[in-house]
Write an enzyme that holds these catalytic residues in place. Structure first.
Site, mmCIF file in Angstrom:
data_model
loop_
_atom_site.group_PDB
_atom_site.id
_atom_site.type_symbol
_atom_site.label_atom_id
_atom_site.label_comp_id
_atom_site.label_asym_id
_atom_site.label_seq_id
_atom_site.Cartn_x
_atom_site.Cartn_y
_atom_site.Cartn_z
ATOM 1 C CG ASP A 164 -43.666 -36.099 10.308
ATOM 2 O OD1 ASP A 164 -44.322 -37.024 10.816
ATOM 3 O OD2 ASP A 164 -44.173 -35.004 9.995
ATOM 4 C CG ASP A 170 -49.532 -36.971 7.708
ATOM 5 O OD1 ASP A 170 -50.459 -36.923 6.892
ATOM 6 O OD2 ASP A 170 -49.233 -38.000 8.354
#
Length: 219
Positions: free
Chosen positions: A11, A13
């Site tokens: 991922d 953020d």
């Protein structure tokens, strides 16, 4: 028989990139121009993995189905786009982790729900060189749907059995488990899901990026 992963998927953020300061600043800017006091950073930080939906929910109590949400989301995202690299940085240990992954001859990539208009400039700004990038608007579905992970693996001709996916939100773990990829919850992230990270059904919980390099997959 065990061996290290050949593909490390992440991922963005809250996992690779600490983008919360700029996301929180966008939300607080909107509060200030409306005559409201800015909220404490920690109040907004935990919602950062949910993007505009999370930040606007925390700052104004507004939901995507509410009247006026679309206009506020556009205002938020336009401001964020102008300021998204003001304070963002890679989390401590992430540059070294990525260098070590590359030194091992493995590949790494990014799978995020963040839209491409933000993702690619941030990747360029932080001088990252992922083998594959899947954004929130690359496909018609996004996490927790497992299809973005499957799409990324197919794009680089990799197998689920040789890959991991690491993220800081339960949606990340749900997507990884749905794609039959080794799932890793990162404790240093925003952890904005209501459920405790221990209840996400991750294959592993790690507390710093160096632990990811020690992962071994059973063959």
């Amino acid at each position: 028989m065990t061996e290290h992963p050949k593909v490390y998927l992440f991922d963005l953020d809250g996992t690779l990139l600490d983008s919360a300061p700029d996301l929180a600043a966008a939300a607080n800017h909107m509060r200030v121009v409306r005559g409201l006091e800015p909220l404490p950073f920690e109040t907004l930080r935990k919602t950062a993995s949910s993007g505009a939906r999370g930040l606007l929910g925390a700052a104004f109590g507004i939901r995507p189905q509410d009247a006026g949400y679309a206009e506020m989301a556009k205002e938020f995202l336009d401001y964020y786009e102008e300021h998204m690299a003001d304070h963002s940085r890679l989390f401590d240990g992430v540059p070294e982790m990525l260098q070590d992954i590359e030194a091992q001859g493995a590949r790494w990539g990014i799978i995020t729900n963040k839209h491409a208009r933000f993702v690619h400039p941030l990747i360029k700004f932080h001088m990252l060189e992922p083998a594959v990038v899947v954004c929130g608007d690359t496909l018609k579905v996004s996490k927790p749907n497992p299809e973005p992970i499957r799409f990324a693996l197919k794009s680089i001709n990799a197998k689920a059995s040789e890959a991991i996916y690491a993220g800081d939100d339960k949606r990340d773990i749900d997507a990884a488990n749905g794609a039959d990829v080794f799932s890793v919850a990162v404790q240093w992230g925003y952890l904005g899901s209501p459920q405790p990270v221990q209840d996400w059904c991750a294959d592993l919980i790690v507390h710093n990026p160096s632990e990811i390099l020690g992962i071994e997959l059973t063959k």
